[in-house]
Design a protein around this motif. Structure first.
Motif: not given
Length: 345
Positions: A220-224, A275-283, A287-298
């Motif tokens: 997933x991260x390779x295709x980010x 909730x995890x992706x939305x909270x990660x984006x606000x922190x 812009x963008x999907x914030x994949x790694x931050x969403x993973x850690x937030x979850x």
């Protein structure tokens, strides 16, 4: 202070580094680790955080080694991996659909996995391993059905969400029927599983989750980069060399596998993927999907919710799915009000 910095390599490559996003990821990892240490030390036999850390590094006594490594560590690792999988899967769905409500909870993947588990419990009185396999198959079949039904010269985000809501309603009705035709023992077992819980999880759940994450997270991260370009629209992405449908299909498959595997391991733990992706984006404010931050937030969210449920009600009294469901429901209502005021729904 600038939030973005450009790093130049000796070969002439330039890499843009979002300092705030990196800081958020590091802080979330520390929070997840701290919550995990505290959670391992919580229970009928409390262990101080310092002793937990020493035991994890092989310096505890025999009793602590058994309690930490055999009884509590597997549960915490399942919580971290399930939370990370749901956070990443939710970020992928929301990025592909370009909709903050485009999460597995809304699209019906959790209900599909529940249907697979109920079939094994109600119709076949299956073992724990068979229920897990049934949930995995149910989630994958539901995800494939949603994608195929939403396909029309490509997959549009809002069409995917609408089809997912329809499929979710149908599968929910099927689940209700399966519960009504089951006997009291199977119905009770099914309801416990449907709540979403980390109780009784051991190393048998850790290794499959770890294997799936080890394969899918790097993929997933390779295709980010391609996913981020797709947020500008399919036409622009194609012009920039992104094979839109291929990337979209690949990431959808990865999101379905992550969600289905997490649900199979812990049951349908609600609203973490929303909730995890939305909270990660606000922190990160990025812009963008914030994949790694969403993973850690979850991961941080789920272990913190499990700790809260244990502190308030005891280790086996309140499943973590109840806590995440309540918090996620409140967040969903707030999100709907916010989106409506902004004129987006």
């Amino acid at each position: 202070m600038k939030s973005n910095r450009v790093l130049r390599t000796p070969g002439g490559l330039s890499l843009r580094l979002d300092v705030r996003a990196v800081t958020v990821v590091v802080l979330l990892l520390l929070a997840a680790f701290a919550a995990s240490v505290v959670l391992i030390g919580t229970g009928d036999f409390p262990i101080p955080a310092g002793d937990v850390v020493k035991t994890l590094f092989g310096n505890g006594d025999a009793g602590q080694e058994f309690i930490v490594n055999e009884l509590r560590l597997p549960r915490v690792l399942v919580g971290l991996l399930v939370g990370a999988s749901l956070g990443l899967g939710g970020a992928l769905f929301q990025a592909v659909t370009r909709n903050p409500l485009g999460s597995p909870d809304v699209l019906g993947l959790g209900q599909g996995a529940t249907a697979g588990a109920l079939v094994m419990i109600v119709l076949f009185s299956g073992s724990a391993a068979q229920v897990t396999l049934g949930a995995l198959v149910g989630g994958l079949v539901t995800g494939l059905a949603i994608y195929l039904l939403a396909w029309k010269q490509g997959v549009h985000g809002y069409r995917l969400v609408l089809v997912g809501i329809g499929v979710s309603a149908i599968v929910t009705a099927v689940n209700g029927y399966l519960l009504t035709v089951s006997d009291i023992v199977d119905a009770t077992r099914a309801l416990v599983w449907m709540t979403g819980s980390l109780n009784g999880r051991d190393w048998d759940q850790v290794w499959p989750l770890l294997a799936v994450c080890a394969v899918l997270v790097p993929l997933v991260l390779v295709n980010a980069r391609g996913l981020r370009m797709m947020e500008m629209g399919d036409d622009v992405s194609n012009a920039l060399g992104v094979r839109v449908e291929r990337v979209r299909a690949l990431l959808m498959v990865a999101a379905v596998l992550l969600t289905a595997t997490a649900t199979a391991a812990a049951g349908p733990v609600g609203f973490v993927a929303l909730t995890a992706p939305q909270l990660a984006r606000r922190l990160t404010r990025s812009p963008g999907p914030n994949l790694l931050a969403s993973l850690c937030m979850g991961a941080a969210l789920l272990v913190t919710a499990d700790w809260a449920s244990q502190r308030a009600f005891g280790a086996d009294q309140l499943p973590v799915g109840v806590v995440t469901g309540v918090l996620g429901g409140v967040y969903l209502l707030w999100l709907l009000v916010t989106e409506r005021r902004a004129g987006r729904i």
